[in-house]
Design a protein around this motif. Structure first.
Motif, mmCIF file in Angstrom:
data_model
loop_
_atom_site.group_PDB
_atom_site.id
_atom_site.type_symbol
_atom_site.label_atom_id
_atom_site.label_comp_id
_atom_site.label_asym_id
_atom_site.label_seq_id
_atom_site.Cartn_x
_atom_site.Cartn_y
_atom_site.Cartn_z
ATOM 1 N N GLU A 128 -2.159 10.003 19.353
ATOM 2 C CA GLU A 128 -1.366 9.828 18.145
ATOM 3 C C GLU A 128 -0.172 10.774 18.221
ATOM 4 O O GLU A 128 -0.319 11.965 18.510
ATOM 5 C CB GLU A 128 -2.196 10.114 16.898
ATOM 6 C CG GLU A 128 -1.426 9.800 15.636
ATOM 7 C CD GLU A 128 -2.252 9.872 14.367
ATOM 8 O OE1 GLU A 128 -1.635 9.903 13.283
ATOM 9 O OE2 GLU A 128 -3.498 9.906 14.453
ATOM 10 N N ILE A 146 2.259 1.702 4.954
ATOM 11 C CA ILE A 146 1.536 2.034 3.731
ATOM 12 C C ILE A 146 0.847 0.818 3.112
ATOM 13 O O ILE A 146 0.001 0.981 2.230
ATOM 14 C CB ILE A 146 2.445 2.763 2.709
ATOM 15 C CG1 ILE A 146 3.719 1.976 2.438
ATOM 16 C CG2 ILE A 146 2.779 4.149 3.200
ATOM 17 C CD1 ILE A 146 4.643 2.607 1.404
ATOM 18 N N TYR A 205 4.657 0.344 15.993
ATOM 19 C CA TYR A 205 3.939 1.343 15.204
ATOM 20 C C TYR A 205 2.611 1.695 15.878
ATOM 21 O O TYR A 205 2.219 2.861 15.937
ATOM 22 C CB TYR A 205 3.715 0.820 13.785
ATOM 23 C CG TYR A 205 2.988 1.792 12.888
ATOM 24 C CD1 TYR A 205 3.671 2.828 12.259
ATOM 25 C CD2 TYR A 205 1.616 1.679 12.674
ATOM 26 C CE1 TYR A 205 3.009 3.728 11.435
ATOM 27 C CE2 TYR A 205 0.948 2.575 11.850
ATOM 28 C CZ TYR A 205 1.646 3.590 11.236
ATOM 29 O OH TYR A 205 0.992 4.488 10.428
ATOM 30 N N ARG A 235 5.195 5.479 8.671
ATOM 31 C CA ARG A 235 3.826 5.291 8.200
ATOM 32 C C ARG A 235 3.761 3.919 7.532
ATOM 33 O O ARG A 235 4.515 3.660 6.570
ATOM 34 C CB ARG A 235 3.429 6.337 7.142
ATOM 35 C CG ARG A 235 3.451 7.777 7.615
ATOM 36 C CD ARG A 235 2.268 8.118 8.498
ATOM 37 N NE ARG A 235 2.089 9.519 8.805
ATOM 38 C CZ ARG A 235 2.795 10.231 9.671
ATOM 39 N NH1 ARG A 235 3.810 9.696 10.298
ATOM 40 N NH2 ARG A 235 2.491 11.494 9.921
ATOM 41 N N ASP A 241 5.014 14.080 14.263
ATOM 42 C CA ASP A 241 6.251 13.886 13.501
ATOM 43 C C ASP A 241 7.389 14.707 14.100
ATOM 44 O O ASP A 241 7.165 15.768 14.694
ATOM 45 C CB ASP A 241 6.066 14.367 12.055
ATOM 46 C CG ASP A 241 5.375 13.343 11.175
ATOM 47 O OD1 ASP A 241 5.333 12.151 11.537
ATOM 48 O OD2 ASP A 241 4.883 13.740 10.102
ATOM 49 N N ASN A 271 9.119 9.019 12.162
ATOM 50 C CA ASN A 271 8.028 9.492 11.299
ATOM 51 C C ASN A 271 7.479 8.377 10.416
ATOM 52 O O ASN A 271 7.144 8.584 9.251
ATOM 53 C CB ASN A 271 8.473 10.686 10.446
ATOM 54 C CG ASN A 271 8.854 11.883 11.286
ATOM 55 O OD1 ASN A 271 8.583 11.942 12.477
ATOM 56 N ND2 ASN A 271 9.505 12.853 10.670
ATOM 57 N N GLN A 274 0.588 5.406 17.163
ATOM 58 C CA GLN A 274 -0.779 5.673 16.706
ATOM 59 C C GLN A 274 -1.756 5.767 17.887
ATOM 60 O O GLN A 274 -2.947 5.973 17.682
ATOM 61 C CB GLN A 274 -1.253 4.562 15.761
ATOM 62 C CG GLN A 274 -0.487 4.483 14.446
ATOM 63 C CD GLN A 274 -0.755 5.673 13.575
ATOM 64 O OE1 GLN A 274 0.065 6.575 13.475
ATOM 65 N NE2 GLN A 274 -1.906 5.720 12.947
ATOM 66 N N TYR A 315 9.649 5.402 6.360
ATOM 67 C CA TYR A 315 10.155 6.101 7.545
ATOM 68 C C TYR A 315 11.440 6.829 7.194
ATOM 69 O O TYR A 315 11.971 6.672 6.088
ATOM 70 C CB TYR A 315 10.405 5.104 8.693
ATOM 71 C CG TYR A 315 11.506 4.098 8.403
ATOM 72 C CD1 TYR A 315 12.811 4.313 8.849
ATOM 73 C CD2 TYR A 315 11.251 2.942 7.682
ATOM 74 C CE1 TYR A 315 13.825 3.403 8.573
ATOM 75 C CE2 TYR A 315 12.247 2.026 7.406
ATOM 76 C CZ TYR A 315 13.532 2.258 7.853
ATOM 77 O OH TYR A 315 14.525 1.364 7.566
ATOM 78 N N ARG A 353 6.795 10.500 16.831
ATOM 79 C CA ARG A 353 6.769 9.299 15.984
ATOM 80 C C ARG A 353 8.177 8.713 15.870
ATOM 81 O O ARG A 353 8.868 8.913 14.867
ATOM 82 C CB ARG A 353 6.197 9.624 14.613
ATOM 83 C CG ARG A 353 4.736 10.046 14.680
ATOM 84 C CD ARG A 353 4.146 10.238 13.318
ATOM 85 N NE ARG A 353 3.825 8.956 12.690
ATOM 86 C CZ ARG A 353 2.694 8.281 12.892
ATOM 87 N NH1 ARG A 353 1.788 8.741 13.724
ATOM 88 N NH2 ARG A 353 2.488 7.141 12.276
ATOM 89 N N ILE A 393 6.472 -0.288 4.995
ATOM 90 C CA ILE A 393 6.537 0.899 5.849
ATOM 91 C C ILE A 393 7.495 1.923 5.255
ATOM 92 O O ILE A 393 8.527 1.561 4.682
ATOM 93 C CB ILE A 393 6.947 0.495 7.296
ATOM 94 C CG1 ILE A 393 6.802 1.661 8.263
ATOM 95 C CG2 ILE A 393 8.343 -0.107 7.328
ATOM 96 C CD1 ILE A 393 6.883 1.253 9.733
ATOM 97 N N GLU A 421 11.895 2.954 2.480
ATOM 98 C CA GLU A 421 10.652 2.210 2.319
ATOM 99 C C GLU A 421 11.054 0.742 2.306
ATOM 100 O O GLU A 421 11.901 0.345 1.498
ATOM 101 C CB GLU A 421 9.971 2.608 1.012
ATOM 102 C CG GLU A 421 8.566 2.077 0.888
ATOM 103 C CD GLU A 421 7.840 2.657 -0.317
ATOM 104 O OE1 GLU A 421 7.464 3.850 -0.274
ATOM 105 O OE2 GLU A 421 7.674 1.898 -1.282
#
Length: 185
Positions: free
Chosen positions: A16, A86, A143, A84, A19, A82, A147, A119, A57, A117, A128
């Motif tokens: 993984e 969501i 992505y 994620r 950041d 960075n 991970q 970032y 990331r 997402i 977002e």
């Protein structure tokens, strides 16, 4: 600068990623340019940090070459730092995927048709966004790389066993591609 593409079997692909910190912002512009240059040289539409040996990331996407068949991708060129995911929802869709780190392998993968997402961009401005369809698929594929996941991890166990010989060959560098690769030592 064109980086070699890290291929299946290298441990960085299974880790993984970390950041980026705001104080690392200065190195991002050149890194993003180099990642796009590397991706274009390898004729890909996405490239993640781990694929160039960088456990950070970050991933870049330019899906505009697919716009002839998928017009909604005509302007889809982005940098995700960075990131994620969501939310994942929508009907699962099965379609073929390939990967620069798994050359010569293309398999059907089921993925949710919609994601949300969060970032930052290269200036550390937060975003977002919601992506649907193929854009969502491409983002989820890249992505997964940050991970420590590869698209073959989404396959049924039998399918993975059938690919074992090809995967072993890739991990040993026994492949013919038009870009430089990096194998595990």
């Amino acid at each position: 600068m064109i980086y070699p593409i890290v291929v299946y079997g290298h441990p960085v692909l299974r880790k993984e990623a970390a950041d980026f910190l705001p104080e690392e912002k200065g190195e991002l512009k050149q890194l993003v340019e180099d990642m796009y240059e590397t991706m274009y040289k390898a004729e890909g539409i996405g490239l993640a940090g781990p694929q160039i040996g960088l456990s950070k990331r970050i991933f870049v996407i330019d899906a505009t070459p697919m716009a002839e068949d998928l017009p909604e991708l005509a302007e889809f060129k982005k940098v995700f730092i960075n990131a994620r995911i969501i939310e994942r929802d929508g009907e699962p869709v099965i379609d073929h995927e390939g990967c620069l780190s798994l050359p010569g392998i293309s398999e059907e993968v089921s993925r949710p048709s919609r994601i949300k997402i969060r970032y930052v961009d290269i200036d550390f401005n937060e975003h977002e966004e919601i992506f649907n369809g193929w854009a969502a698929r491409v983002v989820q594929h890249e992505y997964d790389h940050i991970q420590g996941i590869l698209f073959v991890d989404h396959l049924a166990p039998l399918k993975k066993r059938l690919l074992k010989r090809k995967l072993n060959a890739i991990s040993k560098g026994k492949l013919n591609v038009n870009y430089r690769i990096k194998v595990a030592k």
